[in-house]
Design an enzyme around this catalytic site. Structure first.
Site, PDB file in Angstrom:
ATOM      1  N   GLU A  92      53.365  44.186  44.830  1.00  0.00           N
ATOM      2  CA  GLU A  92      53.564  44.749  46.160  1.00  0.00           C
ATOM      3  C   GLU A  92      52.985  43.838  47.233  1.00  0.00           C
ATOM      4  O   GLU A  92      51.966  43.191  47.021  1.00  0.00           O
ATOM      5  CB  GLU A  92      52.817  46.081  46.267  1.00  0.00           C
ATOM      6  CG  GLU A  92      53.325  47.121  45.331  1.00  0.00           C
ATOM      7  CD  GLU A  92      52.434  48.360  45.372  1.00  0.00           C
ATOM      8  OE1 GLU A  92      52.511  49.135  44.420  1.00  0.00           O
ATOM      9  OE2 GLU A  92      51.677  48.532  46.340  1.00  0.00           O
ATOM     10  N   CYS A 116      38.548  49.108  38.193  1.00  0.00           N
ATOM     11  CA  CYS A 116      37.829  49.923  39.180  1.00  0.00           C
ATOM     12  C   CYS A 116      38.376  51.351  39.138  1.00  0.00           C
ATOM     13  O   CYS A 116      39.599  51.564  39.082  1.00  0.00           O
ATOM     14  CB  CYS A 116      37.968  49.336  40.577  1.00  0.00           C
ATOM     15  SG  CYS A 116      37.385  47.627  40.680  1.00  0.00           S
ATOM     16  N   GLY A 157      45.428  42.933  42.256  1.00  0.00           N
ATOM     17  CA  GLY A 157      44.731  41.872  41.529  1.00  0.00           C
ATOM     18  C   GLY A 157      43.430  41.451  42.183  1.00  0.00           C
ATOM     19  O   GLY A 157      43.157  41.769  43.347  1.00  0.00           O
ATOM     20  N   GLU A 158      42.612  40.761  41.411  1.00  0.00           N
ATOM     21  CA  GLU A 158      41.347  40.202  41.908  1.00  0.00           C
ATOM     22  C   GLU A 158      41.574  38.706  42.136  1.00  0.00           C
ATOM     23  O   GLU A 158      41.744  37.938  41.176  1.00  0.00           O
ATOM     24  CB  GLU A 158      40.241  40.456  40.867  1.00  0.00           C
ATOM     25  CG  GLU A 158      39.018  39.591  40.998  1.00  0.00           C
ATOM     26  CD  GLU A 158      38.345  39.601  42.376  1.00  0.00           C
ATOM     27  OE1 GLU A 158      38.150  40.685  42.939  1.00  0.00           O
ATOM     28  OE2 GLU A 158      38.020  38.497  42.868  1.00  0.00           O
ATOM     29  N   SER A 211      34.146  43.755  48.310  1.00  0.00           N
ATOM     30  CA  SER A 211      34.206  45.208  48.114  1.00  0.00           C
ATOM     31  C   SER A 211      32.864  45.678  47.583  1.00  0.00           C
ATOM     32  O   SER A 211      32.459  45.270  46.498  1.00  0.00           O
ATOM     33  CB  SER A 211      35.301  45.551  47.097  1.00  0.00           C
ATOM     34  OG  SER A 211      36.532  45.075  47.555  1.00  0.00           O
ATOM     35  N   LEU A 212      32.207  46.537  48.333  1.00  0.00           N
ATOM     36  CA  LEU A 212      30.849  46.932  47.960  1.00  0.00           C
ATOM     37  C   LEU A 212      30.827  48.344  47.333  1.00  0.00           C
ATOM     38  O   LEU A 212      30.396  48.542  46.224  1.00  0.00           O
ATOM     39  CB  LEU A 212      29.973  46.853  49.216  1.00  0.00           C
ATOM     40  CG  LEU A 212      28.562  46.347  49.004  1.00  0.00           C
ATOM     41  CD1 LEU A 212      27.973  45.807  50.278  1.00  0.00           C
ATOM     42  CD2 LEU A 212      27.662  47.413  48.437  1.00  0.00           C
ATOM     43  N   HIS A 213      31.237  49.310  48.096  1.00  0.00           N
ATOM     44  CA  HIS A 213      31.481  50.698  47.655  1.00  0.00           C
ATOM     45  C   HIS A 213      30.266  51.502  47.189  1.00  0.00           C
ATOM     46  O   HIS A 213      30.351  52.724  47.125  1.00  0.00           O
ATOM     47  CB  HIS A 213      32.580  50.762  46.596  1.00  0.00           C
ATOM     48  CG  HIS A 213      33.840  50.063  46.994  1.00  0.00           C
ATOM     49  ND1 HIS A 213      34.268  49.977  48.298  1.00  0.00           N
ATOM     50  CD2 HIS A 213      34.773  49.385  46.265  1.00  0.00           C
ATOM     51  CE1 HIS A 213      35.391  49.287  48.356  1.00  0.00           C
ATOM     52  NE2 HIS A 213      35.721  48.910  47.143  1.00  0.00           N
ATOM     53  N   HIS A 287      42.301  57.573  49.762  1.00  0.00           N
ATOM     54  CA  HIS A 287      43.483  58.423  49.614  1.00  0.00           C
ATOM     55  C   HIS A 287      43.682  58.654  48.127  1.00  0.00           C
ATOM     56  O   HIS A 287      43.976  57.710  47.394  1.00  0.00           O
ATOM     57  CB  HIS A 287      44.694  57.760  50.260  1.00  0.00           C
ATOM     58  CG  HIS A 287      44.509  57.581  51.733  1.00  0.00           C
ATOM     59  ND1 HIS A 287      44.610  58.625  52.622  1.00  0.00           N
ATOM     60  CD2 HIS A 287      44.158  56.500  52.465  1.00  0.00           C
ATOM     61  CE1 HIS A 287      44.345  58.191  53.849  1.00  0.00           C
ATOM     62  NE2 HIS A 287      44.071  56.895  53.774  1.00  0.00           N
TER      63      HIS A 287
HETATM   64  S1  SF4 Z   1      39.638  44.350  41.380  1.00  0.00           S
HETATM   65 FE1  SF4 Z   1      40.889  45.185  43.037  1.00  0.00          FE
HETATM   66  S2  SF4 Z   1      42.948  45.376  42.133  1.00  0.00           S
HETATM   67 FE2  SF4 Z   1      41.498  45.120  40.442  1.00  0.00          FE
HETATM   68  S3  SF4 Z   1      41.032  47.191  39.739  1.00  0.00           S
HETATM   69 FE3  SF4 Z   1      39.433  46.582  41.227  1.00  0.00          FE
HETATM   70  S4  SF4 Z   1      40.181  47.301  43.228  1.00  0.00           S
HETATM   71 FE4  SF4 Z   1      41.917  47.327  41.811  1.00  0.00          FE
END
Ligand code: SF4
Length: 347
Positions: A92, A116, A157-158, A211-213, A287
Protein backbone atom coordinates in the site's frame (compact mmCIF):
# COMPACT_ATOMS: atom_id res chain seq x y z
CA UNK A 1 14.34 -15.24 -19.26
CA UNK A 2 13.07 -12.57 -16.87
CA UNK A 3 14.44 -9.15 -17.71
CA UNK A 4 16.06 -6.92 -15.12
CA UNK A 5 14.43 -3.59 -14.34
CA UNK A 6 16.30 -0.38 -15.09
CA UNK A 7 14.05 1.73 -12.87
CA UNK A 8 15.56 1.64 -9.39
CA UNK A 9 19.19 1.45 -10.50
CA UNK A 10 21.70 3.99 -9.21
CA UNK A 11 24.05 5.90 -11.52
CA UNK A 12 26.88 3.48 -10.71
CA UNK A 13 24.65 0.52 -11.54
CA UNK A 14 23.61 2.19 -14.80
CA UNK A 15 27.30 2.56 -15.69
CA UNK A 16 27.64 -1.19 -15.31
CA UNK A 17 24.53 -1.68 -17.48
CA UNK A 18 26.02 0.57 -20.16
CA UNK A 19 29.26 -1.43 -20.12
CA UNK A 20 27.33 -4.72 -20.26
CA UNK A 21 25.38 -3.82 -23.41
CA UNK A 22 28.19 -1.92 -25.17
CA UNK A 23 26.87 1.63 -24.67
CA UNK A 24 29.32 4.48 -23.98
CA UNK A 25 29.91 5.42 -20.33
CA UNK A 26 27.99 8.73 -20.66
CA UNK A 27 24.87 6.75 -21.61
CA UNK A 28 24.45 5.95 -17.88
CA UNK A 29 23.65 9.61 -17.14
CA UNK A 30 21.34 9.73 -20.17
CA UNK A 31 19.49 6.66 -18.90
CA UNK A 32 19.21 8.19 -15.40
CA UNK A 33 17.66 11.31 -16.97
CA UNK A 34 15.08 9.24 -18.80
CA UNK A 35 14.33 7.10 -15.76
CA UNK A 36 14.05 9.78 -13.08
CA UNK A 37 13.52 13.16 -14.73
CA UNK A 38 11.30 12.49 -17.73
CA UNK A 39 7.84 11.14 -18.15
CA UNK A 40 8.42 8.10 -20.33
CA UNK A 41 7.67 4.43 -19.73
CA UNK A 42 9.73 2.45 -22.24
CA UNK A 43 13.29 1.96 -23.42
CA UNK A 44 12.16 2.79 -26.96
CA UNK A 45 11.44 6.34 -25.81
CA UNK A 46 15.09 6.89 -24.72
CA UNK A 47 15.67 8.62 -28.02
CA UNK A 48 19.15 10.01 -27.38
CA UNK A 49 20.50 6.44 -27.15
CA UNK A 50 21.36 4.85 -30.48
CA UNK A 51 18.78 2.48 -31.96
CA UNK A 52 21.34 -0.30 -31.73
CA UNK A 53 22.01 0.55 -28.10
CA UNK A 54 18.29 0.51 -27.26
CA UNK A 55 17.89 -2.88 -28.92
CA UNK A 56 20.86 -4.24 -26.95
CA UNK A 57 19.35 -2.83 -23.75
CA UNK A 58 15.96 -4.43 -24.44
CA UNK A 59 17.53 -7.85 -24.77
CA UNK A 60 18.34 -7.92 -21.06
CA UNK A 61 16.40 -5.10 -19.45
CA UNK A 62 12.95 -3.57 -19.19
CA UNK A 63 12.02 -0.05 -18.10
CA UNK A 64 10.50 -1.45 -14.91
CA UNK A 65 7.53 0.67 -13.81
CA UNK A 66 4.46 -0.95 -12.38
CA UNK A 67 1.01 0.64 -12.16
CA UNK A 68 -1.26 0.42 -9.12
CA UNK A 69 -4.12 -2.05 -9.45
CA UNK A 70 -6.45 -0.15 -7.21
CA UNK A 71 -6.89 3.34 -5.84
CA UNK A 72 -9.31 4.45 -3.16
CA UNK A 73 -10.02 8.11 -2.47
CA UNK A 74 -11.19 9.43 0.87
CA UNK A 75 -13.61 12.30 1.27
CA UNK A 76 -10.73 14.25 2.85
CA UNK A 77 -8.59 13.90 -0.31
CA UNK A 78 -6.32 11.15 1.00
CA UNK A 79 -5.74 8.37 -1.50
CA UNK A 80 -4.61 4.84 -0.97
CA UNK A 81 -2.94 2.99 -3.81
CA UNK A 82 -2.56 -0.77 -3.96
CA UNK A 83 0.47 -2.02 -5.92
CA UNK A 84 0.99 -5.65 -6.88
CA UNK A 85 4.42 -7.10 -6.16
CA UNK A 86 6.04 -10.31 -7.31
CA UNK A 87 4.35 -13.55 -6.23
CA UNK A 88 0.85 -12.04 -6.11
CA UNK A 89 1.40 -9.99 -2.97
CA UNK A 90 0.33 -6.41 -2.42
CA UNK A 91 1.69 -3.24 -0.89
CA UNK A 92 0.00 0.00 0.00
CA UNK A 93 0.98 3.58 -0.65
CA UNK A 94 -0.89 6.56 0.79
CA UNK A 95 -1.00 10.06 -0.66
CA UNK A 96 -2.00 12.68 1.89
CA UNK A 97 -2.74 16.22 0.67
CA UNK A 98 -2.52 19.05 3.16
CA UNK A 99 -2.62 22.73 2.16
CA UNK A 100 0.04 23.03 -0.54
CA UNK A 101 1.80 19.78 0.42
CA UNK A 102 1.35 16.33 -0.99
CA UNK A 103 2.96 13.71 1.22
CA UNK A 104 3.44 10.17 0.01
CA UNK A 105 3.74 7.40 2.58
CA UNK A 106 5.69 4.54 1.01
CA UNK A 107 6.03 0.88 2.00
CA UNK A 108 9.45 -0.72 2.27
CA UNK A 109 8.54 -4.39 2.68
CA UNK A 110 5.73 -6.78 1.81
CA UNK A 111 4.28 -7.57 5.22
CA UNK A 112 6.62 -7.33 8.21
CA UNK A 113 8.35 -9.67 10.63
CA UNK A 114 8.42 -7.32 13.63
CA UNK A 115 5.08 -8.43 15.09
CA UNK A 116 3.96 -5.19 16.75
CA UNK A 117 0.75 -5.91 18.60
CA UNK A 118 -1.21 -2.98 17.17
CA UNK A 119 -0.30 -3.39 13.50
CA UNK A 120 -2.25 -5.00 10.68
CA UNK A 121 0.86 -5.32 8.49
CA UNK A 122 2.57 -7.23 11.28
CA UNK A 123 -0.33 -9.68 11.30
CA UNK A 124 0.40 -10.53 7.63
CA UNK A 125 3.85 -11.77 8.58
CA UNK A 126 6.92 -11.13 6.45
CA UNK A 127 6.52 -11.81 2.75
CA UNK A 128 9.52 -10.11 1.18
CA UNK A 129 11.68 -7.03 0.78
CA UNK A 130 10.87 -4.35 -1.79
CA UNK A 131 13.62 -3.36 -4.19
CA UNK A 132 14.70 0.27 -4.43
CA UNK A 133 12.81 0.40 -7.74
CA UNK A 134 9.61 -0.86 -6.12
CA UNK A 135 9.95 1.78 -3.40
CA UNK A 136 10.52 4.70 -5.81
CA UNK A 137 7.85 3.34 -8.16
CA UNK A 138 5.29 4.15 -5.42
CA UNK A 139 6.04 7.83 -6.06
CA UNK A 140 6.54 7.64 -9.81
CA UNK A 141 3.45 5.58 -10.66
CA UNK A 142 0.76 7.47 -8.76
CA UNK A 143 -1.40 10.17 -10.31
CA UNK A 144 0.32 12.84 -8.19
CA UNK A 145 3.77 12.08 -9.64
CA UNK A 146 5.49 15.42 -10.18
CA UNK A 147 3.49 17.14 -7.41
CA UNK A 148 4.87 15.19 -4.45
CA UNK A 149 6.40 17.52 -1.85
CA UNK A 150 7.28 15.12 0.98
CA UNK A 151 8.00 11.43 1.38
CA UNK A 152 7.65 9.43 4.57
CA UNK A 153 8.77 5.82 4.93
CA UNK A 154 5.90 4.89 7.23
CA UNK A 155 3.94 2.41 5.15
CA UNK A 156 4.18 -1.36 5.35
CA UNK A 157 7.39 -2.86 6.71
CA UNK A 158 10.32 -1.78 8.85
CA UNK A 159 12.64 0.31 6.63
CA UNK A 160 15.83 -0.61 8.52
CA UNK A 161 15.07 -4.30 8.12
CA UNK A 162 15.49 -3.64 4.39
CA UNK A 163 18.33 -1.20 4.82
CA UNK A 164 20.23 -1.50 1.52
CA UNK A 165 17.15 -1.02 -0.64
CA UNK A 166 15.85 1.82 1.51
CA UNK A 167 19.21 3.65 1.41
CA UNK A 168 19.39 3.08 -2.33
CA UNK A 169 15.90 4.51 -2.81
CA UNK A 170 16.83 7.58 -0.73
CA UNK A 171 19.95 7.97 -2.91
CA UNK A 172 17.80 7.91 -6.07
CA UNK A 173 15.38 10.44 -4.60
CA UNK A 174 18.05 12.88 -3.41
CA UNK A 175 20.88 12.64 -5.98
CA UNK A 176 21.33 15.26 -8.68
CA UNK A 177 21.20 12.52 -11.31
CA UNK A 178 17.94 11.23 -9.74
CA UNK A 179 14.94 13.12 -8.40
CA UNK A 180 17.17 15.79 -6.80
CA UNK A 181 14.79 16.16 -3.83
CA UNK A 182 16.04 17.80 -0.67
CA UNK A 183 16.63 15.22 2.09
CA UNK A 184 14.70 17.64 4.31
CA UNK A 185 11.58 16.49 2.53
CA UNK A 186 12.15 12.84 3.41
CA UNK A 187 11.50 11.11 6.74
CA UNK A 188 12.38 7.48 7.45
CA UNK A 189 10.56 5.87 10.36
CA UNK A 190 11.81 2.98 12.46
CA UNK A 191 10.77 1.01 15.50
CA UNK A 192 14.43 1.20 16.57
CA UNK A 193 16.57 -1.29 14.65
CA UNK A 194 19.80 0.09 16.03
CA UNK A 195 22.43 -1.04 13.47
CA UNK A 196 20.25 0.10 10.55
CA UNK A 197 19.50 3.39 12.25
CA UNK A 198 23.22 4.07 12.80
CA UNK A 199 24.04 3.38 9.16
CA UNK A 200 21.14 5.59 8.02
CA UNK A 201 22.32 8.45 10.24
CA UNK A 202 25.84 8.09 8.85
CA UNK A 203 24.94 7.86 5.17
CA UNK A 204 21.90 10.10 4.76
CA UNK A 205 20.75 13.48 6.06
CA UNK A 206 17.02 12.74 5.78
CA UNK A 207 14.88 13.10 8.90
CA UNK A 208 14.37 10.28 11.38
CA UNK A 209 11.16 9.22 13.14
CA UNK A 210 11.17 6.62 15.91
CA UNK A 211 8.08 4.72 17.06
CA UNK A 212 8.14 4.84 20.84
CA UNK A 213 4.63 3.96 22.09
CA UNK A 214 5.70 3.38 25.70
CA UNK A 215 8.53 4.71 27.87
CA UNK A 216 8.38 1.64 30.11
CA UNK A 217 10.47 -1.37 29.05
CA UNK A 218 8.11 -4.19 29.97
CA UNK A 219 5.07 -2.48 28.51
CA UNK A 220 6.94 -1.57 25.32
CA UNK A 221 8.08 -5.18 25.02
CA UNK A 222 4.45 -6.29 25.06
CA UNK A 223 3.56 -3.84 22.32
CA UNK A 224 6.76 -4.13 20.31
CA UNK A 225 8.87 -7.30 20.59
CA UNK A 226 11.86 -5.38 19.13
CA UNK A 227 12.33 -3.87 22.61
CA UNK A 228 14.03 -7.12 23.65
CA UNK A 229 16.73 -6.93 20.97
CA UNK A 230 17.13 -3.14 20.93
CA UNK A 231 15.92 -1.50 24.14
CA UNK A 232 14.64 2.02 23.56
CA UNK A 233 17.19 3.46 25.99
CA UNK A 234 20.02 2.24 23.72
CA UNK A 235 18.26 3.76 20.71
CA UNK A 236 17.92 7.08 22.56
CA UNK A 237 21.57 6.98 23.64
CA UNK A 238 22.56 6.66 19.99
CA UNK A 239 20.25 9.52 18.99
CA UNK A 240 21.78 11.72 21.69
CA UNK A 241 25.17 11.33 20.02
CA UNK A 242 23.87 13.02 16.83
CA UNK A 243 23.09 16.64 16.16
CA UNK A 244 19.42 17.31 15.50
CA UNK A 245 17.79 20.68 15.05
CA UNK A 246 16.54 22.72 12.12
CA UNK A 247 18.57 20.94 9.44
CA UNK A 248 17.78 17.41 10.46
CA UNK A 249 14.88 16.47 12.67
CA UNK A 250 14.14 13.56 14.92
CA UNK A 251 10.57 12.94 15.97
CA UNK A 252 8.91 10.28 18.08
CA UNK A 253 5.65 8.61 17.14
CA UNK A 254 3.40 7.68 20.02
CA UNK A 255 0.15 5.81 19.44
CA UNK A 256 -2.29 6.46 22.27
CA UNK A 257 -3.91 3.28 23.61
CA UNK A 258 -6.80 3.88 25.99
CA UNK A 259 -6.05 2.86 29.58
CA UNK A 260 -2.62 1.49 28.62
CA UNK A 261 0.01 4.10 27.75
CA UNK A 262 -1.94 7.32 28.14
CA UNK A 263 -1.53 8.18 31.85
CA UNK A 264 0.25 11.20 33.35
CA UNK A 265 2.95 8.80 34.59
CA UNK A 266 3.64 7.85 30.97
CA UNK A 267 3.90 11.49 29.91
CA UNK A 268 6.29 12.28 32.78
CA UNK A 269 8.50 9.28 32.00
CA UNK A 270 8.51 10.18 28.31
CA UNK A 271 9.68 13.67 29.14
CA UNK A 272 12.39 12.19 31.36
CA UNK A 273 13.81 9.74 28.83
CA UNK A 274 13.71 12.31 26.00
CA UNK A 275 15.43 14.96 28.08
CA UNK A 276 18.38 16.39 26.13
CA UNK A 277 17.04 15.47 22.68
CA UNK A 278 15.77 18.29 20.46
CA UNK A 279 12.68 16.58 19.16
CA UNK A 280 8.96 16.56 18.62
CA UNK A 281 6.41 13.95 19.69
CA UNK A 282 3.53 13.11 17.37
CA UNK A 283 0.59 11.63 19.24
CA UNK A 284 -1.43 9.31 17.04
CA UNK A 285 -5.02 8.21 17.56
CA UNK A 286 -5.32 4.42 17.50
CA UNK A 287 -7.93 3.11 15.10
CA UNK A 288 -8.79 -0.40 16.23
CA UNK A 289 -7.88 -3.27 13.93
CA UNK A 290 -9.40 -6.77 13.97
CA UNK A 291 -8.26 -9.27 16.63
CA UNK A 292 -6.59 -6.93 19.05
CA UNK A 293 -7.66 -6.01 22.59
CA UNK A 294 -6.21 -2.50 22.25
CA UNK A 295 -8.52 0.48 22.25
CA UNK A 296 -8.21 4.19 21.54
CA UNK A 297 -7.67 6.91 24.12
CA UNK A 298 -10.51 9.39 24.42
CA UNK A 299 -10.07 12.93 23.13
CA UNK A 300 -9.86 14.47 26.58
CA UNK A 301 -7.01 12.15 27.63
CA UNK A 302 -5.23 12.79 24.33
CA UNK A 303 -5.42 16.54 24.86
CA UNK A 304 -4.24 16.48 28.49
CA UNK A 305 -1.37 14.09 27.56
CA UNK A 306 -0.29 16.57 24.91
CA UNK A 307 -0.59 19.54 27.28
CA UNK A 308 1.45 17.78 29.96
CA UNK A 309 4.28 17.02 27.51
CA UNK A 310 4.24 20.55 26.14
CA UNK A 311 4.39 21.93 29.69
CA UNK A 312 7.54 19.85 30.18
CA UNK A 313 9.14 21.53 27.17
CA UNK A 314 8.61 18.78 24.60
CA UNK A 315 6.93 20.03 21.47
CA UNK A 316 3.95 17.70 21.09
CA UNK A 317 1.26 17.61 18.46
CA UNK A 318 -1.71 15.37 17.80
CA UNK A 319 -1.63 13.96 14.30
CA UNK A 320 -4.83 14.48 12.35
CA UNK A 321 -6.51 11.24 11.33
CA UNK A 322 -6.72 11.03 7.58
CA UNK A 323 -8.54 8.75 5.18
CA UNK A 324 -10.49 6.83 7.80
CA UNK A 325 -13.20 5.96 5.31
CA UNK A 326 -10.69 4.07 3.09
CA UNK A 327 -8.96 1.64 5.43
CA UNK A 328 -6.35 4.14 6.54
CA UNK A 329 -4.65 1.84 9.06
CA UNK A 330 -1.57 0.61 7.30
CA UNK A 331 -1.90 -2.96 6.08
CA UNK A 332 -5.70 -3.17 6.07
CA UNK A 333 -6.18 -2.70 2.35
CA UNK A 334 -3.40 -5.07 1.32
CA UNK A 335 -4.53 -7.67 3.84
CA UNK A 336 -7.98 -7.47 2.32
CA UNK A 337 -6.50 -7.89 -1.19
CA UNK A 338 -4.37 -10.80 -0.03
CA UNK A 339 -7.28 -12.57 1.61
CA UNK A 340 -9.35 -12.05 -1.52
CA UNK A 341 -6.54 -13.48 -3.66
CA UNK A 342 -6.18 -16.49 -1.39
CA UNK A 343 -9.92 -17.08 -1.51
CA UNK A 344 -9.88 -17.11 -5.30
CA UNK A 345 -9.54 -20.60 -6.77
CA UNK A 346 -6.24 -21.52 -8.46
CA UNK A 347 -6.77 -22.51 -12.07
S1 SF4 B 1 7.58 -2.58 12.36
FE1 SF4 B 1 5.98 -1.24 11.54
S2 SF4 B 1 5.04 -2.46 9.89
FE2 SF4 B 1 6.24 -3.87 11.16
S3 SF4 B 1 4.78 -4.76 12.60
FE3 SF4 B 1 5.76 -2.98 13.61
S4 SF4 B 1 4.43 -1.23 13.16
FE4 SF4 B 1 3.87 -2.87 11.74
Amino acid sequence: MEKERLFGKTLDELKAVAAQVGLPKFAAKQMADWLYKKDIRSIDEMTNLSVKGREALKEHFEFGLSAPTKVQASIDGTKKYLFPTDHAKFIETAMIPENDRKTVCVSSQVGCKMGCLFCMTGKQGFQGHLTAGEIVNQIRSIEENGEVSNIVYMGMGEPFDNLDNVLKSVEILTSDWGYAMSPKRITVSTIGILPGMKKFLETSTAHLAVSLHSPFDEERKQLMPIQTAYPIQKVLDEIKSWEFGRQRRVSFEYIMFGGLNDTPAHAKELARILNGIKCRINLIRFHPIPDTPLKSSDEETLQSFKDLLNSKGILTTIRASRGQDIYAACGLLSTKALVKKEEEPDY
